[in-house]
Design a protein around this motif. Structure first.
Motif, PDB file in Angstrom:
ATOM      1  N   GLY B 128       0.794  -1.219   0.000  1.00 36.83           N
ATOM      2  CA  GLY B 128       0.000   0.000   0.000  1.00 36.83           C
ATOM      3  C   GLY B 128       0.820   1.259   0.000  1.00 36.83           C
ATOM      4  O   GLY B 128       1.311   1.708  -1.021  1.00 36.83           O
ATOM      5  N   ARG B 129       1.010   1.833   1.158  1.00 36.90           N
ATOM      6  CA  ARG B 129       1.705   3.114   1.260  1.00 36.90           C
ATOM      7  C   ARG B 129       3.208   2.914   1.103  1.00 36.90           C
ATOM      8  O   ARG B 129       4.011   3.644   1.643  1.00 36.90           O
ATOM      9  N   ASP B 130       3.558   1.854   0.441  1.00 34.65           N
ATOM     10  CA  ASP B 130       4.917   1.407   0.251  1.00 34.65           C
ATOM     11  C   ASP B 130       5.775   2.491  -0.376  1.00 34.65           C
ATOM     12  O   ASP B 130       5.408   3.070  -1.385  1.00 34.65           O
ATOM     13  N   ALA B 150       1.390  -1.662  -6.118  1.00 36.34           N
ATOM     14  CA  ALA B 150       1.273  -0.877  -4.901  1.00 36.34           C
ATOM     15  C   ALA B 150      -0.074  -0.158  -4.955  1.00 36.34           C
ATOM     16  O   ALA B 150      -0.970  -0.569  -5.679  1.00 36.34           O
ATOM     17  N   HIS B 151      -0.194   0.936  -4.231  1.00 30.27           N
ATOM     18  CA  HIS B 151      -1.513   1.516  -4.050  1.00 30.27           C
ATOM     19  C   HIS B 151      -1.962   2.419  -5.202  1.00 30.27           C
ATOM     20  O   HIS B 151      -3.073   2.926  -5.191  1.00 30.27           O
ATOM     21  N   GLY B 152      -1.093   2.640  -6.188  1.00 25.99           N
ATOM     22  CA  GLY B 152      -1.374   3.662  -7.205  1.00 25.99           C
ATOM     23  C   GLY B 152      -2.714   3.521  -7.894  1.00 25.99           C
ATOM     24  O   GLY B 152      -3.339   4.506  -8.280  1.00 25.99           O
ATOM     25  N   PHE B 154      -5.589   2.729  -6.717  1.00 18.24           N
ATOM     26  CA  PHE B 154      -6.727   3.381  -6.054  1.00 18.24           C
ATOM     27  C   PHE B 154      -6.371   4.799  -5.681  1.00 18.24           C
ATOM     28  O   PHE B 154      -7.164   5.514  -5.108  1.00 18.24           O
ATOM     29  N   CYS B 155      -5.170   5.181  -6.029  1.00 20.89           N
ATOM     30  CA  CYS B 155      -4.724   6.505  -5.598  1.00 20.89           C
ATOM     31  C   CYS B 155      -4.831   7.493  -6.751  1.00 20.89           C
ATOM     32  O   CYS B 155      -5.847   8.155  -6.889  1.00 20.89           O
ATOM     33  N   SER B 156      -3.841   7.529  -7.591  1.00 22.18           N
ATOM     34  CA  SER B 156      -3.856   8.584  -8.600  1.00 22.18           C
ATOM     35  C   SER B 156      -3.283   8.160  -9.936  1.00 22.18           C
ATOM     36  O   SER B 156      -2.655   8.952 -10.629  1.00 22.18           O
ATOM     37  N   ASP B 193      -2.455  16.773  -1.104  1.00 21.61           N
ATOM     38  CA  ASP B 193      -1.489  16.176  -2.012  1.00 21.61           C
ATOM     39  C   ASP B 193      -0.243  15.666  -1.307  1.00 21.61           C
ATOM     40  O   ASP B 193      -0.053  15.858  -0.118  1.00 21.61           O
ATOM     41  N   HIS B 194       0.590  15.025  -2.087  1.00 22.77           N
ATOM     42  CA  HIS B 194       1.809  14.444  -1.518  1.00 22.77           C
ATOM     43  C   HIS B 194       2.851  15.506  -1.235  1.00 22.77           C
ATOM     44  O   HIS B 194       3.661  15.361  -0.336  1.00 22.77           O
ATOM     45  N   ASP B 195       2.851  16.541  -2.025  1.00 20.89           N
ATOM     46  CA  ASP B 195       3.812  17.619  -1.803  1.00 20.89           C
ATOM     47  C   ASP B 195       3.275  18.569  -0.736  1.00 20.89           C
ATOM     48  O   ASP B 195       3.229  19.781  -0.946  1.00 20.89           O
ATOM     49  N   MET B 399      -4.980  17.057  -8.744  1.00 23.73           N
ATOM     50  CA  MET B 399      -4.783  15.753  -8.120  1.00 23.73           C
ATOM     51  C   MET B 399      -6.103  15.015  -8.017  1.00 23.73           C
ATOM     52  O   MET B 399      -6.860  15.002  -8.963  1.00 23.73           O
ATOM     53  N   ARG B 400      -6.400  14.509  -6.844  1.00 19.30           N
ATOM     54  CA  ARG B 400      -7.429  13.472  -6.777  1.00 19.30           C
ATOM     55  C   ARG B 400      -8.847  13.951  -7.044  1.00 19.30           C
ATOM     56  O   ARG B 400      -9.711  13.141  -7.340  1.00 19.30           O
ATOM     57  N   GLY B 401      -9.076  15.224  -6.986  1.00 24.94           N
ATOM     58  CA  GLY B 401     -10.392  15.708  -7.384  1.00 24.94           C
ATOM     59  C   GLY B 401     -10.639  15.411  -8.851  1.00 24.94           C
ATOM     60  O   GLY B 401     -11.779  15.303  -9.311  1.00 24.94           O
ATOM     61  N   GLN B 790     -12.117  14.481   1.616  1.00 27.99           N
ATOM     62  CA  GLN B 790     -10.910  15.300   1.520  1.00 27.99           C
ATOM     63  C   GLN B 790      -9.876  14.802   2.517  1.00 27.99           C
ATOM     64  O   GLN B 790     -10.214  14.344   3.600  1.00 27.99           O
ATOM     65  N   ARG B 791      -8.621  14.992   2.174  1.00 23.05           N
ATOM     66  CA  ARG B 791      -7.530  14.724   3.104  1.00 23.05           C
ATOM     67  C   ARG B 791      -7.503  15.815   4.155  1.00 23.05           C
ATOM     68  O   ARG B 791      -7.445  16.997   3.795  1.00 23.05           O
ATOM     69  N   PRO B 792      -7.525  15.450   5.425  1.00 25.07           N
ATOM     70  CA  PRO B 792      -7.295  16.481   6.434  1.00 25.07           C
ATOM     71  C   PRO B 792      -5.786  16.742   6.531  1.00 25.07           C
ATOM     72  O   PRO B 792      -5.001  15.805   6.472  1.00 25.07           O
ATOM     73  N   TYR B 796      -2.945  11.492   8.507  1.00 25.93           N
ATOM     74  CA  TYR B 796      -2.581  10.693   7.354  1.00 25.93           C
ATOM     75  C   TYR B 796      -3.441   9.445   7.336  1.00 25.93           C
ATOM     76  O   TYR B 796      -3.244   8.537   8.131  1.00 25.93           O
ATOM     77  N   HIS B 797      -4.371   9.394   6.409  1.00 23.58           N
ATOM     78  CA  HIS B 797      -5.217   8.214   6.256  1.00 23.58           C
ATOM     79  C   HIS B 797      -5.593   7.660   7.618  1.00 23.58           C
ATOM     80  O   HIS B 797      -5.915   8.391   8.532  1.00 23.58           O
ATOM     81  N   SER B 798      -5.488   6.314   7.717  1.00 25.30           N
ATOM     82  CA  SER B 798      -5.961   5.693   8.951  1.00 25.30           C
ATOM     83  C   SER B 798      -4.950   5.835  10.075  1.00 25.30           C
ATOM     84  O   SER B 798      -5.308   5.727  11.232  1.00 25.30           O
TER      85      SER B 798
HETATM   86 MO    MO Z   1      -3.209   8.018  -2.335  1.00 24.99          MO
END
Ligand code: MO
Ligand code: MGD
Ligand code: MGD
Ligand code: SF4
Ligand code: SF4
Ligand code: SF4
Ligand code: SF4
Ligand code: SF4
Lengths: 317, 967, 241
Positions: B128-130, B150-152, B154-156, B193-195, B399-401, B790-792, B796-798
């Motif tokens: 996942g978050r590998d 990996a998680h890509g 379901f991610c982006s 986002d990641h950045d 990004m994810r929107g 939305q990401r708070p 970080y996730h769970s």
């Molecule tokens: Mo993600």
């Protein structure tokens, strides 16, 4: 403001105690106090006991009760410190007065002087208590010039109710004592009514706009997110809110118990026909009055809005 | 500043204004999220005193976000696993026993070696978050299974794929806006986002400079809150907005034609011969060079030649009777279709036609009236020297929107095309690549796993992931049926470049396309927040075959560091260390931390020794590889090739001669960068340099890198690209057309009949917009609202909820709705409400706001927790007042076919397509979130969580008891 | 001494920019992290993994919405002690635990003297006093007194933790008594304001209002001159590569 029971107990109990002291000391000073030692003993035990109990309870909510003595240090700036100093200072003359009245059984000049001084210091103490609240600009309901007078009058009234009761029990029914509550309660009622009227018509005070500096163009400002999802110290201590409907109901209860009922009972006790049960009526008046004043005190806190609530969703404080 | 504590009146205060902070400071890389900032960890008496941003680090330059600042509490988490665990009762109910590592690894080796001997595909290895995909992917290949990702997915992956197939780079972390020079910044669908830190710094820079920042987002929080213009768009309709803007620019001729002609395939000729197999293909000469209309002769000519003058419109006969047209003309015609008029777009997007026109105008104004010129000489691909670089100060980021919709691939492509119309790529003021990008569009790597590429006891014939360019690259059998367990690279999701982790459990459970034996997962909380239809996923994980009584997924091995929701569903748990206790490698082979100025990579190294019986997962994977005898992990005589574990691998493994995971300080003397022999002292050199390596490109290499000869030569030397040829950006995506032609019956590889129409529709080589797939369901109107998350910023996730500090900030999540929408439904602030989708429903508390698009409801992602998980109290607000939207989102599209609820091109999970309806809960239903599940027991070995924390009291100069009892 | 100094040599404080604050909570958590091991250590957390987690924090981030429709905004709002010039939190304190430093104006609590009466928290309009029930004393933002003068830290780190860590550059630290300081200039340039000035605490910290929104070309003509020639006009044009 969170109506903490320890603080309510403290102000009600020490208010009654100091109130009795003020009246007894004053009557002694003007030479209208019965020298009955039993009466003296009961009055002074009740007054000093109530005052001390209140004071002790007020230290219990401290984080460090063992450091309570430190509170005496800052009387030059702090009303809380002044209150402490005055309260502590009240006891030596009060004890001397008590000695003279209840033990020595005579109210000779030195004891009368001590009584007068104790009365003045007791008054100063209660005034300081009032000023602790009245000086807080953060709480508009308290930062009000009627707050200290109300504290004083209610202390006197509750003191008077208990004195009247003790006077009747011990058969010292001097009208100066037994009629006094009516006047004081009436004064208290009037003051409190004026206070509540003033509060209800008050539209001033800080707003969420001035608290945040936002919405200065007249836009509304609404809280979207609190900093944390659970309550914190500030919210628990200062975020207490009571619904207006509920508050109005409680005000009526407080008025009935604190003013109307004791006045009626005190009046009734004065009727010749009631003589056999006058003491019982006086006791009921004192108990009812005290409960009523506690309710008034509870409301004093519960209805008070602290400025910090503006950061937690309030629009005006 | 002068000493402040010693003035007269307060001398008695006895303040130490210069306390010693720490006795040791170590640098490493944060892993409270995937941004990978550099940190300095202050330690005192072996305990963490303070973690701060490393001011010298290229990513964060000294700042640290909320999560990074809470690292102490991650290390201090009561949810840390302590020892390997084996399930001893029914799956999902939690009885485990602690076992020794030897036994754990022995068990895993037994399961895996049986698989490897029979059919390596029966291992599904998903991470996942590998952050060590360069290693884990390689390990999967060595094992021989194609079932790795990996998680890509379901991610982006929509962003990555659309970018790589269009501009050879991508948003995500593969590029960044030129914060210093942009005049107009257009951001689509970004909450965090990641950045994380760079974007915040960047936005501050923009605002400082007075640039205009426009945020297209249904919700006005975070970045959108500070935007100069917030565009409240209806979810899933950005593509339409972008196409309408492009149409305005094209119609007005406000397009950088010179740039398009020089740097993109806009002039390339597209064959127009509907009856022929090569219809829609690029016309090429005998040597395979693309053709363009030579403006001087009017004839087709090699489009790659530097000396031709090309046309962007027109038609030309390339063979007798066969016409071809420049790609630009096709693009322009597409955009001019009535469907993309601002008026039509307005109805769908909720953004008025005037607003759309104004956006177009402002973009063109910034790009063309405020051109930047930097006197920086550079050399182009054809060897021509230029005296300066020209900048178009319009930067975009998305990004994810965009990506988390089933039309995300095309929407993202449309955004890149908008950038190209304005000439705003890798030039001053625009989006800039981060090396190793740009890469060829798309990169040359192809996925392995086709028939014949998987065999017992043999490594996979290549990488499990890659970039298909025609149907022959798909991982399907002769009937066109999927060969990967996640069905990535099948006709259902041909360009699933990151795999489709979100489908693994559902497919493995159904035995579709085949049953597997072992599901091996790392760092993915798949029984909770990273699955669609969570309740159903939980059922599938515990479901047994009634015939055999066996679990449908017979073995589940999982590596986590904490007591997550997933733990209960594993048979064997391999507990990992925390990020401060292990070696990690942030490699250029993986998602890099480079900046536009140059490449960078970084390491983590153990700063604290674990106080429990856990091992770094990468070390465990190497150990397992040795036990299994995987070719790359043992020497020919069967000895471990990397006896020093992952640190050894980081330094000594070479992908190609001279190329290893870390680019810095290579070569025997440690003086080579990029390419060079392994250097045994490499990790030390990293540590001396703040645990990162970065290289700043000479200024002449920093712009137009897709066409910058000097840069491309250098990139070739670094192994980023194979040749130094110009990377021609693709406004027309020919690979898509190849799939589309197959759907029309052309070519050797044809899609199964039931998928033909879908391929034909969505494999359009031109940008397009279509409504999200699930919105086509007949009952969509019954679900009038969109539900998004939305990401708070502070979670970080769970995994943030076990953090005593972060969970105070966000311990429960409300459901946010527009005040007017709520009024219409009779819902007041704080009311409990039901949110219902076609397949699920949840209950939570409403919060009303104004800054949200009126048809949208939203919440913070992954705050809700299952009772008992993460060693939190069962009545923790995360469980009683937290809501997880995942319960609402089905993993399949409506209809009978098992078609994933994903983008039809890339297989990207369509989290944000969800439609819902909302109603007020009854008074009896108020007070507790739904759904609820049985309480998860605390895994063995974990102590009950403490009921008070006094972290740091040891650092106070005077001991606590003294302070507490002082009279 | 709860009497206030007649004047302070400096007025150190923060300037917080509501225009760029994105509400990320970095400053709040970094403050917690620094201070839980600092001058007021620890910043106790009660019930940290339970239903009512509540800890001592010196800095908390709110979010507000203002206005509606097109004029609406979301504003993130960090809140910590404002190190007021005439702070009632100091004068009400009965013990002298609460005090304002003459040298720099920082308002601190001397935990050894504090009796935990909480009156100062009633007197502070800004909710900046944080009671630590476990320690029985009041705590509060120290303006990072153990960082800003700390000779064990490199010069560049001698700023409050919240300022050093803010990714959006929304927090500034300096001497607000010096009209020439960077923070004072910033306040002057951006119209920095006081919170609840009517209550008379005279806060040192200032807030910068959200800027008017940038608009790069508000009324440029819709019709670009080339419009008519747009797509069709390309027909005769050739471009070099
Ligand atoms: Mo993600
Ligand atoms: N509704 C909805 N769902 C979504 C999304 C959305 O936007 N909305 N977003 C999706 C996206 S983009 C993503 S990437 C996923 C993320 O979802 P996941 O990939 O599940 O990520 P996390 O929840 O962060 O954590 C994964 C696991 O990693 C574990 N972990 C943490 N640190 C370590 C470590 O050092 N070692 C090991 N071995 N394990 C560790 C954690 O304990 C946790 O159990 O969620 C997806 N799900
Ligand atoms: N603090 C923190 N940082 C993280 C993570 C985290 O969990 N916490 N997760 C990391 C991961 S794995 C990822 S993938 C990234 C993702 O980073 P982001 O891309 O920022 O992810 P989301 O928060 O899912 O953002 C989606 C945004 O798009 C908006 N949106 C939804 N639908 C639409 C739409 O149709 N159109 C438009 N224009 N906007 C829309 C949402 O309102 C939201 O603001 O963040 C990474 N960074
Ligand atoms: S953004 Fe925050 S959590 Fe992520 S790496 Fe950087 S500091 Fe760590
Ligand atoms: S760190 Fe900066 S941007 Fe983040 S909440 Fe604090 S002041 Fe705002
Ligand atoms: S903000 Fe509150 S605590 Fe800070 S100095 Fe002002 S009144 Fe005192
Ligand atoms: S809580 Fe402490 S600092 Fe506050 S007023 Fe009381 S003694 Fe002073
Ligand atoms: S100045 Fe220091 S103590 Fe005050 S809020 Fe900032 S970090 Fe916290």
């Amino acid at each position: 403001m969170h109506p903490a029971y320890s603080v309510i107990f403290f102000t009600v109990s020490s208010g009654a105690g100091f109130g009795m002291l003020m009246i007894a000391g004053t009557l002694a000073a003007i030479g209208r106090l019965s020298t009955d030692a039993l009466f003296g003993w009961l009055v002074m035990a009740a007054a000093l006991g109530a005052a001390a109990a209140g004071l002790i309870s007020s230290t219990l909510h401290l984080g460090h009760p063992e450091r309570a003595w430190r509170a005496l240090g800052q009387w030059r700036t702090s009303w809380l410190s002044r209150e402490g100093v005055a309260a502590v200072a009240t006891f030596p003359p009060a004890l001397l007065f008590a000695w003279g009245w209840a033990v020595a059984g005579k109210l000779s000049f030195p004891y009368v002087c001590a009584g007068g001084i104790a009365a003045v210091l007791a008054l100063v103490t209660v005034a300081c208590t009032g000023m602790i609240y009245q000086s807080l600009v953060t709480i508009r309901a308290w930062h009000n010039r009627l707050v200290t007078p109300v504290y004083l009058v209610l202390a006197l009234a509750s003191g008077a109710l208990w004195l009247a009761f003790l006077a009747r029990v011990t058969g010292n029914g001097d009208p100066a004592l037994t009629h006094l509550p009516i006047g004081l309660l009436a004064a208290g009622w009037l003051l409190k009514r004026r206070y509540w009227r003033g509060r209800d018509n008050d539209t001033g005070g800080p707003t969420v706009a001035s608290a945040t500096g936002l919405g200065r163009d007249g836009d509304s400002v609404r809280l979207l997110e609190s900093p944390h999802t659970q309550e914190n110290f500030v919210m628990r201590e200062m975020g207490y809110r009571i619904a207006r409907k509920h508050a109005l109901k409680l005000r009526r209860v407080a008025v009935a118990l604190a003013f109307a009922l004791p006045m009626a009972l005190t009046g009734a006790a004065m009727l010749p026909a009631a003589a056999p049960i006058a003491a019982v009526l006086a006791l009921l008046a004192a108990v009812g009055g005290t409960i009523g004043i506690a309710a008034e005190r509870w409301l004093f806190f519960a209805e008070a809005r602290h400025a910090v609530t503006l950061y937690y969703g309030a629009e005006r404080a | 500043m002068a000493e402040g504590g010693k003035d007269r009146s307060f001398a008695d205060r006895n303040i130490d204004t210069s306390p010693a902070v720490s006795d040791r400071v170590e640098t490493t890389t944060c892993y409270m999220c995937a941004c990978r900032c550099g940190v300095r960890v202050h330690l005192r008496d072996g305990k963490i005193r303070y973690i701060e941003g490393n001011p010298d680090h290229p990513v964060n330059q000294g700042v640290l976000c909320a999560k990074g600042s809470a690292g102490i509490m991650q290390q201090n988490s009561p949810a840390k696993l302590k020892k390997p665990l084996r399930r001893v009762g029914p799956r999902g109910e939690g009885p485990f026993e602690e076992i020794e590592w030897d036994e754990a690894l022995g068990l895993a080796t037994k399961w895996l070696s049986d698989i490897r001997r029979s059919d390596p595909r029966k291992l599904a290895f998903f991470t996942g978050r590998d952050q060590s995909q360069a290693f884990t992917g390689w390990w999967a290949s060595q094992f021989g299974t194609p079932n790795y990702a990996a998680h890509g997915g379901f991610c982006s992956v929509n962003m990555a794929t659309a970018g790589l197939y269009t501009i050879g780079g991508s948003f995500w972390e593969f590029g960044e806006p030129d914060w210093e020079r942009a005049r107009y910044f257009l951001m689509f669908g970004v909450a965090e986002d990641h950045d994380s830190n760079p974007i915040k710094k960047g936005i501050a820079t923009l605002k400082e400079r007075g640039a205009k920042f426009v945020s297209v987002n249904p919700v006005r929080t975070g970045y959108s809150a500070v935007a100069d213009e917030w565009v409240p768009i209806r979810p899933g309709s950005d593509g339409l907005l972008v196409m309408a803007i492009a149409r305005e620019l094209i119609a007005a001729g406000r397009v950088d034609y010179d740039w398009l002609a020089r740097y993109t395939n806009a002039p390339w000729l597209v064959i127009d011969a509907p009856k022929r197999p090569d219809h829609g293909s690029i016309a090429r000469d005998a040597d395979g060079h693309p053709l363009a209309i030579d403006g001087r002769t009017g004839k087709p000519a090699n489009a790659l030649r530097s000396d031709i003058r090309v046309k962007l419109t027109g038609a030309v006969e390339i063979e007798p009777g066969v016409m071809a047209r420049p790609a630009y003309e096709l693009l322009a015609r597409r955009c001019m279709e009535a469907a993309y008029s601002p008026e039509i777009a307005a109805a769908r997007t909720g953004v008025s036609a005037d607003h759309i026109r104004r956006m177009a105008r402002e973009l063109a104004d910034a790009a063309f009236e405020h051109e930047i010129r930097i006197e920086q000489p550079w050399t182009d691909w054809a060897g021509r020297r230029h005296t300066h670089v020209t900048g178009r100060p319009v930067a975009m980021h998305a990004m994810r929107g965009i990506s988390a919709h089933s039309n995300g691939f095309h929407t993202c492509r449309a955004i890149h095309i908008l950038q190209m119309l304005l000439g705003a790529i890798d030039c001053p003021g625009a989006f800039r690549y981060k090396p190793p990008f740009p890469r060829p569009c798309p990169p040359g790597l192809k996925p392995a796993g086709k028939p014949g590429e998987v065999a017992p006891m043999a490594p996979l014939a290549g990488s499990p992931l890659g970039f298909p360019t025609w149907p022959g690259d798909l991982i399907v059998d002769d009937e066109g049926q999927p060969l990967r367990i996640d069905k990535a690279f099948s006709w259902e999701a041909p360009l699933a470049a990151h795999g489709m982790m979100h489908m693994v459990i559902a497919n493995a459970h159904a035995g579709d396309p085949y049953p597997i034996d072992t599901l091996f997962m790392f760092m993915a909380n798949m029984s909770w927040n990273s699955s669609m239809n969570t309740s159903h996923t939980i059922e599938m994980l515990t479901d047994r075959d009634p015939a055999s009584g066996e679990y449908r997924i017979p073995h589940i091995i999982y590596s986590d560091a904490y007591a997550s929701e997933m733990i209960a569903y594993a048979d064997l748990i391999l507990p990992d260390t925390t990020y401060l206790e292990r070696h990690d490698c942030i490699s250029l082979f993986d998602r890099p931390i480079s900046s536009a100025e140059g490449p960078a990579d970084a390491i983590r190294h153990p700063i604290l020794a674990p106080d429990r019986d856990v091992r770094p997962f990468q070390d465990v994977l190497i150990d397992l590889g040795v036990r299994l005898g995987l070719p790359g992990l043992v020497t020919p005589d069967g000895k471990p090739r990397y006896p020093g574990g992952y640190a050894d691998y980081m330094v000594n493994h070479e992908r190609r001669p001279g190329l290893g995971l870390l680019a810095g300080w290579r070569g025997a003397d440690g003086e080579s960068h990029g390419r060079g022999a392994p250097n045994p002292g490499q990790i030390e050199r990293y540590k001396q340099n703040g645990s990162f390596w970065s290289h700043e490109l000479t200024p002449s290499m920093q712009w137009n890198r897709h066409a910058n000869a000097e840069y491309l030569e250098w990139a070739k030397g670094m192994g980023f690209v194979d040749t130094a040829e110009q990377i021609v950006l693709q406004i027309y995506c020919e690979p898509l057309q190849r799939f589309r032609q197959a759907a029309r019956g052309f070519g050797p590889h044809l899609p199964p009949a039931e998928i033909c129409a879908r391929i034909e529709t969505y494999f359009d080589p031109l940008p397009m917009w279509y409504p999200p797939l699930s919105h086509a369901a007949p009952d969509t109107e019954d679900y009038p609202l969109h539900a998004i998350t939305q990401r708070p910023m502070a979670m970080y996730h769970s995994w943030g909820s076990q953090n005593a500090w972060l969970r105070q900030i966000l311990g429960a999540n409300a459901i946010y709705l527009h005040r007017d929408a709520a009024a219409g439904l009779g819902i007041a602030d704080g009311d409990w409400i039901w949110v219902e989708s076609r397949t699920g429903r949840i209950k939570g508390q409403a919060r009303l706001m104004d800054g949200v698009e009126r048809h949208t409801i939203w919440t913070w992602n992954a705050i809700a927790k299952r009772k008992g998980a993460w060693n939190l109290a069962a009545d923790a607000p995360e469980a009683t007042r937290g809501v997880l939207f995942n319960h609402l989102i089905p993993e399949f599209l409506p209809g009978r076919a098992r078609l994933s609820n994903s983008d039809p091109v890339t297989g990207q999970a369509a989290w944000f397509d969800q439609r819902v309806r909302v109603r007020k809960a009854s008074p009896e239903e108020a007070g507790i979130a739904a759904p609820q599940f049985p309480v998860l027991p605390r895994p063995p070995g974990l102590d009950p969580a403490p009921d008070i924390l006094r972290y740091g009291e040891d650092f106070h100069p005077r001991p606590a008891p003294l302070r507490r009892t002082l009279p | 001494m709860t009497a206030l100094p007649r004047s302070t040599a400096k007025a150190l404080g923060l300037v917080i920019d509501l225009d760029t604050c994105v509400g990320c909570h970095a400053c709040a958590v970094n403050c917690k992290e620094w201070n839980t091991g600092g001058h007021s250590a620890p910043l106790t957390d009660e019930d940290p993994y339970g239903a009512d987690a509540a800890g001592v924090w010196f800095n908390r981030i709110h979010a507000f919405e203002t206005g509606t429709g097109e004029g609406g905004r979301t504003v993130h709002f960090p809140r910590s002690c404002l190190h007021c010039e005439t702070p009632a939190c100091v004068t009400v304190c009965p013990t002298g635990a609460s005090y304002k430093r003459e040298a720099d104006g920082i308002v601190l609590v001397d935990e050894d003297l504090c009796i935990g009466c909480k009156l100062c928290s009633w007197a502070c309009p800004y909710g900046a006093r944080e009671y630590d029930a476990d320690a029985g004393v009041m705590k509060k933002c120290t303006l990072c007194i153990d960082r800003i003068y700390n000779e064990n830290l490199p010069e560049r780190d001698r700023v409050p933790a919240c300022v050093a860590t803010c990714p959006a550059g929304a927090r500034h630290f300096g001497d607000l008594a010096d009209p020439g300081s960077e923070v004072s200039l910033l306040v002057a340039a951006r119209g920095g304001f006081d919170l609840m000035p009517e209550l008379g605490m005279r806060p040192t910290n200032k807030y910068l209002p959200p800027r008017p929104r940038a608009n790069t070309c508000a009324e440029a003509a819709v019709e670009a001159p080339e419009r008519a020639s747009g797509f069709l006009g390309l027909i005769d044009r050739v471009f070099s590569r």
